[in-house]
Enzyme design. Structure first.
Site, PDB file in Angstrom:
ATOM      1  N   GLU A   1       0.871  -1.251   0.006  1.00  0.00           N
ATOM      2  CA  GLU A   1      -0.113   0.014  -0.090  1.00  0.00           C
ATOM      3  C   GLU A   1       0.843   1.390   0.073  1.00  0.00           C
ATOM      4  OE1 GLU A   1      -2.907  -0.010  -0.595  1.00  0.00           O
ATOM      5  OE2 GLU A   1      -3.872  -2.001  -0.079  1.00  0.00           O
TER       6      GLU A   1
ATOM      7  N   ASP B   1      -4.177 -10.049  -8.417  1.00  0.00           N
ATOM      8  CA  ASP B   1      -4.594  -9.247  -9.633  1.00  0.00           C
ATOM      9  C   ASP B   1      -3.552  -8.441 -10.076  1.00  0.00           C
ATOM     10  OD1 ASP B   1      -4.701  -7.840  -7.094  1.00  0.00           O
ATOM     11  OD2 ASP B   1      -6.388  -6.664  -7.386  1.00  0.00           O
TER      12      ASP B   1
ATOM     13  N   GLU C   1     -18.348  -5.987  -2.891  1.00  0.00           N
ATOM     14  CA  GLU C   1     -17.075  -6.622  -2.881  1.00  0.00           C
ATOM     15  C   GLU C   1     -16.754  -8.121  -3.218  1.00  0.00           C
ATOM     16  OE1 GLU C   1     -12.724  -5.743  -1.612  1.00  0.00           O
ATOM     17  OE2 GLU C   1     -14.737  -4.690  -2.342  1.00  0.00           O
TER      18      GLU C   1
ATOM     19  N   GLU D   1     -12.028  -0.130 -10.404  1.00  0.00           N
ATOM     20  CA  GLU D   1     -11.754  -1.074 -11.297  1.00  0.00           C
ATOM     21  C   GLU D   1     -12.501  -1.284 -12.540  1.00  0.00           C
ATOM     22  OE1 GLU D   1      -9.307  -1.910  -7.895  1.00  0.00           O
ATOM     23  OE2 GLU D   1     -11.282  -1.520  -7.970  1.00  0.00           O
TER      24      GLU D   1
END
Length: 640
Positions: free
Chosen positions: A214, A359, A463, A482
């Site tokens: 992050e 991902d 989610e 996304e």
């Protein structure tokens, strides 16, 4: 008279068209598209947009954007509207092309330039509302609580609250993450002000334990992006230079990366620890388990830093981690799991999919190649993509042809390829955008349509969604970007107005369901539409940015002649020659022969062997997916 002859000719054409449709049988959707293209051609659509006149056959209902303009569509009520499940308008009446004709009425019209400009401004206003409220109520804290109009920082009282503490490092996260969005939107004065605030007020010498991933994608990536924007000799976004700027953002990025380096030490595999304390290093009680995406998605930011500094250290540790993970893939399937022990190399999580945990690993294999030109990155991505197609993809072979279920990518066991569960998560909606980058546009169209159908049903993406039960498994939506990202990239690849309609639906839903007193809030429950008091930084760095770019065709990103790439956090990076000067072979001399450089024209050649050419030209102005298949997907998610 000539006009009578013209009317009779059009009437004859229409009757012939109906006869053709009747004969066409199951393939009616595609032939309807062709007829619509003739009735309202691209040239006529352009003329309509310029003159604000409609270009629709009499009797057809208005497209759904008529209500957004705040006025009824011309005429005295031929056709009406009703609320769909998320409250937007679905027009009815007037059509005569069968049940699938609804999709063409709704989506396959020209998109007025006036509306496009309004939506661009709405996206900019959305960003400004969130950003201004953050600066007024939350800065210098990391995030804004948009309901209570307060700031939020690390949870010092509960170190185990990883949902907060992994992300918030007490370093004005939202301000840093939003820097390049200010530039992309052309706000040079606020960009300069924000950069100066970051330089003057932010320090990474703080007792905060953060997730390496992050901190890298949100903070390090944004600092590097803003630095490149400031120092770009071409200044594509207008004058973003700062008087007296002395590479301070680059120095800050270097300082942060050095504080993250302890994560790569004392690990037997070379795979980094998931968290570090920015002041003291890896905590003594640190977890030895990490996700594949978290450990293997550092190469873009660390590689940029290394190449700007001329110091191979950062790219070397990131590349070593990628190779370590790659070497742990299954010998049988070529797949990777989603959680690994960094000391033993044992797969703790054996699920292989395209969502959380994996991902951005795939994303950065391709984007590292695009940015740096290292052939081995492309080779790894190509092998991974083959395994994904062989073991994760279900449904009919072709997106827009044949019979069977729509294509869908599922979660499987990495060793056997057997189905592990029947849910997918919202992060997987990035994948159509990645497919666009490699040219697999047809497959991207189908997968995007699936996620858009879920959005239409709930006005958001839950989610986690169970495709077998046709219901969410995890009900919150934290303003993720996304789907917007893939929508934007598909529009850039196809120029199909359908994706402008999708973007408008998303923007309307965000305004309707997530807007709060001082910003935009996470949806706690996508069905009940209850809110949670949090606005994550990626809403400003990605969601708003991609929406803005979708509607701003004249943006320098599209018109300047520069080539840009977006990081996994949506930070924009120009494809600069400086970034294609390799340093890491000096540290990996045995790899030098394998790492044959590929020139830019070879990149284009590799991408040109894609499926782009399979998209027929006539569909550039029609539905990207045949109506019959679009309806099938809507049924698949319980929308109809």
């Amino acid at each position: 008279m000539q006009w009578r002859s013209l009317v009779l000719a059009l009437l004859a054409l229409r009757l012939a068209g109906h006869a053709l449709l009747w004969l066409a049988g199951p393939s009616v959707g595609f032939y309807q598209q062709r007829l619509r293209a003739f009735v309202c051609s691209p040239a006529a659509a352009a003329q309509e947009a310029a003159s604000n006149r409609r270009c629709f056959p009499d009797g057809l209902a208005a497209p759904h954007w008529a209500s957004f303009l705040g006025r009824a569509w011309g005429g005295s009520g031929s056709g009406g509207s009703s609320a769909d499940r998320d409250g937007s308008l679905v027009w009815s009446g007037g059509g005569d092309g069968g049940e699938d004709d609804e999709y063409e009425q709704r989506y396959s019209r020209a998109f007025p330039l006036q509306l496009r400009g309004q939506l661009r401004d709405a996206a900019r206003s959305m960003f400004a509302f969130g950003y201004d409220n953050y600066m007024a109520h939350a800065f210098p804290q990391d995030e804004l609580n948009p309901i209570d109009c307060r700031g939020r920082g690390p949870d010092r009282d509960d170190p185990s609250n990883l949902n907060i503490n992994d992300v918030l490092g007490n370093y004005s996260l939202t301000l840093i993450d939003a820097l390049d969005t200010l530039a992309v939107m052309g706000n040079s004065s606020e960009f300069r002000k924000a950069v100066k605030l970051v330089i003057e007020t932010v320090s990474f010498d703080t007792d905060s334990t953060v997730q390496v991933f992050e901190a890298t994608i949100r903070v390090l990536g944004s600092l590097l992006s803003a630095h490149i924007i400031i120092t770009d000799a071409k200044q594509p976004f207008g004058d973003m230079t700062i008087k007296g700027y002395d590479n301070e953002l680059l120095h800050m990025a270097h300082d942060l990366a050095v504080r993250l380096l302890p994560a790569f030490e004392n690990t037997k595999t070379g795979i980094p620890y998931p968290r570090v304390n920015l002041r003291t290093g890896v905590p003594s009680d640190s977890n030895n388990e990490t996700c594949t995406a978290g450990a293997g998605s550092l190469l873009v930011e660390f590689g940029i830093l290394s190449r700007l500094l001329g110091d191979s250290t950062f790219e070397w540790v990131a590349r070593r981690a990628v190779k370590a993970l790659w070497n742990l893939r299954s010998n049988d399937t070529g797949l990777l799991g989603n959680v690994v022990n960094i000391q033993t190399g044992h797969w703790v999580g054996k699920q292989s999919g395209l969502g959380a945990g994996l991902d951005s690993f795939y994303e950065y294999l391709l984007k590292s190649y695009i940015l740096f030109g290292e052939k081995e990155d492309l080779e790894m991505f190509s092998a991974a993509y083959r395994s994904i197609q062989n073991y994760l993809r279900r449904g009919r072979e072709a997106c827009n042809e044949g019979e069977g279920d729509p294509p869908l990518y599922v979660n499987v066991n990495m060793f056997s390829g057997q189905l592990m569960n029947t849910w997918i998560d919202s992060l997987q909606a990035f994948f159509p955008g990645l497919q666009v980058l490699i040219g697999d546009v047809e497959d991207a169209i189908c997968l995007h349509a699936f996620y858009y159908a879920i959005w239409k049903r709930y006005g958001a993406l839950p989610e986690r969604y169970n495709w077998q039960l046709q219901a969410p498994d995890v009900l919150f939506y934290p303003l993720r970007p996304e789907l917007v990202e893939s929508t934007y990239l598909l529009y850039q690849a196809t120029k199909n107005p359908f994706y402008l309609h999708v973007g408008m639906d998303i923007l309307q839903s965000l305004e309707k369901y997530t807007k709060a007193k001082c910003g935009y809030a996470t949806l706690h429950h996508v069905i009940e539409k209850s809110k949670e008091d949090r606005m994550e930084s990626f809403f400003l760095s990605e969601t708003c940015k991609y929406l803005y770019l979708l509607f701003d065709e004249e943006n320098p990103v599209h018109k300047s002649g520069n080539r840009f790439m977006f990081t996994t956090e949506g930070h924009i990076v120009s494809l600069d020659k400086r970034l294609r000067v390799s340093l890491w072979q000096d540290t990996f001399p045995e790899e030098e022969k394998k790492a044959e450089k590929i020139k830019r024209n070879e990149i284009r050649a590799n991408n040109s062997i894609s499926n782009c050419n399979r998209v027929p030209d006539e569909r550039r102005y029609l539905l990207p997916l045949k109506s019959v298949y679009m309806r099938q997907i809507d049924q698949m998610v319980g929308l109809i």
